[in-house]
Design a protein around this motif. Structure first.
Motif, PDB file in Angstrom:
ATOM      1  N   ASP A   1      28.038 -22.419  36.511  1.00 33.60           N
ATOM      2  CA  ASP A   1      27.387 -23.716  36.616  1.00 33.60           C
ATOM      3  C   ASP A   1      27.491 -24.382  35.255  1.00 33.60           C
ATOM      4  O   ASP A   1      28.094 -23.847  34.332  1.00 33.60           O
ATOM      5  CB  ASP A   1      25.928 -23.531  37.047  1.00 33.60           C
ATOM      6  CG  ASP A   1      25.310 -24.799  37.601  1.00 33.60           C
ATOM      7  OD1 ASP A   1      26.045 -25.779  37.829  1.00 33.60           O
ATOM      8  OD2 ASP A   1      24.090 -24.823  37.811  1.00 33.60           O
ATOM      9  N   ASP A   2      26.871 -25.518  35.107  1.00 31.12           N
ATOM     10  CA  ASP A   2      26.927 -26.273  33.860  1.00 31.12           C
ATOM     11  C   ASP A   2      25.887 -25.747  32.874  1.00 31.12           C
ATOM     12  O   ASP A   2      24.921 -26.423  32.544  1.00 31.12           O
ATOM     13  CB  ASP A   2      26.673 -27.757  34.130  1.00 31.12           C
ATOM     14  CG  ASP A   2      27.625 -28.332  35.143  1.00 31.12           C
ATOM     15  OD1 ASP A   2      28.693 -27.733  35.342  1.00 31.12           O
ATOM     16  OD2 ASP A   2      27.318 -29.361  35.735  1.00 31.12           O
ATOM     17  N   LEU A   3      26.082 -24.521  32.384  1.00 31.41           N
ATOM     18  CA  LEU A   3      25.129 -23.928  31.456  1.00 31.41           C
ATOM     19  C   LEU A   3      25.360 -24.469  30.060  1.00 31.41           C
ATOM     20  O   LEU A   3      26.494 -24.638  29.620  1.00 31.41           O
ATOM     21  CB  LEU A   3      25.248 -22.406  31.458  1.00 31.41           C
ATOM     22  CG  LEU A   3      24.993 -21.720  32.791  1.00 31.41           C
ATOM     23  CD1 LEU A   3      25.099 -20.214  32.632  1.00 31.41           C
ATOM     24  CD2 LEU A   3      23.648 -22.120  33.363  1.00 31.41           C
ATOM     25  N   ASP A   4      24.288 -24.716  29.344  1.00 32.53           N
ATOM     26  CA  ASP A   4      24.356 -25.246  27.981  1.00 32.53           C
ATOM     27  C   ASP A   4      24.374 -24.087  27.006  1.00 32.53           C
ATOM     28  O   ASP A   4      23.344 -23.528  26.665  1.00 32.53           O
ATOM     29  CB  ASP A   4      23.163 -26.155  27.718  1.00 32.53           C
ATOM     30  CG  ASP A   4      23.268 -26.878  26.383  1.00 32.53           C
ATOM     31  OD1 ASP A   4      24.215 -26.591  25.619  1.00 32.53           O
ATOM     32  OD2 ASP A   4      22.402 -27.730  26.115  1.00 32.53           O
TER      33      ASP A   4
ATOM     34  N   ARG B   1      20.432 -25.490  31.806  1.00 35.28           N
ATOM     35  CA  ARG B   1      21.547 -26.198  32.417  1.00 35.28           C
ATOM     36  C   ARG B   1      21.711 -27.507  31.654  1.00 35.28           C
ATOM     37  O   ARG B   1      20.754 -28.048  31.117  1.00 35.28           O
ATOM     38  CB  ARG B   1      21.198 -26.468  33.885  1.00 35.28           C
ATOM     39  CG  ARG B   1      22.346 -26.922  34.724  1.00 35.28           C
ATOM     40  CD  ARG B   1      21.902 -26.914  36.204  1.00 35.28           C
ATOM     41  NE  ARG B   1      22.995 -27.177  37.083  1.00 35.28           N
ATOM     42  CZ  ARG B   1      23.341 -28.389  37.489  1.00 35.28           C
ATOM     43  NH1 ARG B   1      22.669 -29.446  37.083  1.00 35.28           N
ATOM     44  NH2 ARG B   1      24.368 -28.541  38.301  1.00 35.28           N
TER      45      ARG B   1
ATOM     46  N   GLY C   1      17.542 -28.239  35.011  1.00 38.99           N
ATOM     47  CA  GLY C   1      17.530 -26.936  35.663  1.00 38.99           C
ATOM     48  C   GLY C   1      17.387 -25.822  34.654  1.00 38.99           C
ATOM     49  O   GLY C   1      17.604 -25.996  33.465  1.00 38.99           O
ATOM     50  N   GLY C   2      16.975 -24.676  35.161  1.00 37.44           N
ATOM     51  CA  GLY C   2      16.768 -23.534  34.297  1.00 37.44           C
ATOM     52  C   GLY C   2      15.401 -23.591  33.653  1.00 37.44           C
ATOM     53  O   GLY C   2      14.572 -24.408  34.026  1.00 37.44           O
TER      54      GLY C   2
ATOM     55  N   TYR D   1      17.570 -19.981  32.603  1.00 39.16           N
ATOM     56  CA  TYR D   1      18.068 -18.845  33.360  1.00 39.16           C
ATOM     57  C   TYR D   1      18.179 -17.622  32.456  1.00 39.16           C
ATOM     58  O   TYR D   1      18.704 -17.717  31.348  1.00 39.16           O
ATOM     59  CB  TYR D   1      19.445 -19.143  33.946  1.00 39.16           C
ATOM     60  CG  TYR D   1      19.520 -20.440  34.717  1.00 39.16           C
ATOM     61  CD1 TYR D   1      18.693 -20.675  35.810  1.00 39.16           C
ATOM     62  CD2 TYR D   1      20.426 -21.426  34.362  1.00 39.16           C
ATOM     63  CE1 TYR D   1      18.767 -21.854  36.531  1.00 39.16           C
ATOM     64  CE2 TYR D   1      20.516 -22.606  35.082  1.00 39.16           C
ATOM     65  CZ  TYR D   1      19.685 -22.814  36.162  1.00 39.16           C
ATOM     66  OH  TYR D   1      19.763 -23.987  36.866  1.00 39.16           O
TER      67      TYR D   1
ATOM     68  N   ARG E   1      17.695 -26.165  40.987  1.00 41.45           N
ATOM     69  CA  ARG E   1      19.137 -26.346  41.151  1.00 41.45           C
ATOM     70  C   ARG E   1      19.868 -25.002  41.270  1.00 41.45           C
ATOM     71  O   ARG E   1      21.023 -24.896  40.910  1.00 41.45           O
ATOM     72  CB  ARG E   1      19.663 -27.158  39.987  1.00 41.45           C
ATOM     73  CG  ARG E   1      18.896 -28.493  39.947  1.00 41.45           C
ATOM     74  CD  ARG E   1      19.456 -29.494  39.090  1.00 41.45           C
ATOM     75  NE  ARG E   1      20.679 -30.029  39.668  1.00 41.45           N
ATOM     76  CZ  ARG E   1      21.309 -31.049  39.130  1.00 41.45           C
ATOM     77  NH1 ARG E   1      20.847 -31.605  38.047  1.00 41.45           N
ATOM     78  NH2 ARG E   1      22.417 -31.495  39.660  1.00 41.45           N
TER      79      ARG E   1
ATOM     80  N   GLU F   1      23.394 -24.654  43.256  1.00 41.47           N
ATOM     81  CA  GLU F   1      24.544 -25.430  42.774  1.00 41.47           C
ATOM     82  C   GLU F   1      25.411 -24.601  41.836  1.00 41.47           C
ATOM     83  O   GLU F   1      25.857 -25.086  40.799  1.00 41.47           O
ATOM     84  CB  GLU F   1      24.063 -26.686  42.065  1.00 41.47           C
ATOM     85  CG  GLU F   1      23.298 -27.626  42.962  1.00 41.47           C
ATOM     86  CD  GLU F   1      22.791 -28.850  42.230  1.00 41.47           C
ATOM     87  OE1 GLU F   1      23.181 -29.074  41.070  1.00 41.47           O
ATOM     88  OE2 GLU F   1      21.996 -29.594  42.829  1.00 41.47           O
ATOM     89  N   ALA F   2      25.661 -23.344  42.192  1.00 43.43           N
ATOM     90  CA  ALA F   2      26.459 -22.465  41.339  1.00 43.43           C
ATOM     91  C   ALA F   2      27.338 -21.569  42.196  1.00 43.43           C
ATOM     92  O   ALA F   2      27.148 -21.475  43.405  1.00 43.43           O
ATOM     93  CB  ALA F   2      25.551 -21.615  40.457  1.00 43.43           C
TER      94      ALA F   2
END
Length: 120
Positions: free
Chosen positions: A29-32, A58, A62-63, A65, A88, A91-92
């Motif tokens: 997913d769009d993890l930061d 995220r 989100g998160g 995580y 969210r 969405e992964a």
């Protein structure tokens, strides 16, 4: 080593552009990952190699995580999810794929499956 940089997630296997080869998708997913302080840790003790993501957010929302990928010399792979917060989680992609991106396994793709204390 892959040079793919796309942040979208897809079912696996997937030979599409932007989908990395030799992929371990514990939570694609769009993890930061550019967070401060860095919350991604590694550990090796000779019997396993562990990558831990601790409170990783995220990008947009989100998160946070908290989960691990555990690799064993036998080839066994374990994904463990301790604390997966937010709305969210559907969405992964979770799964794996090989170097030629023609063999793989999707555990889940953009569906309600993820929950705390899950191991795959």
């Amino acid at each position: 080593m892959s040079t793919a940089t796309a942040i979208t997630n897809n079912p696996l296997p997937n030979a599409g552009s932007g989908v990395p080869e030799n992929l371990l998708a514990a939570f694609r997913d769009d993890l930061d990952q550019d967070i401060t302080p860095i919350r991604i840790y590694t550990y090796r003790d000779g019997t396993r190699f562990i990558v831990s993501y601790v409170g990783v957010p995220r990008f947009s929302s989100g998160g946070p995580y908290t989960f691990q990928v555990i690799l064993y010399p036998t080839g066994r792979i374990v994904y463990q999810y301790l604390d997966m917060q937010g709305t969210r989680l559907n969405e992964a992609t979770i799964g794996i794929q090989n170097a030629t991106r023609d063999d793989g396994l999707t555990v889940v793709h953009n569906a309600a499956y993820m929950h705390n204390n899950l191991a795959i």
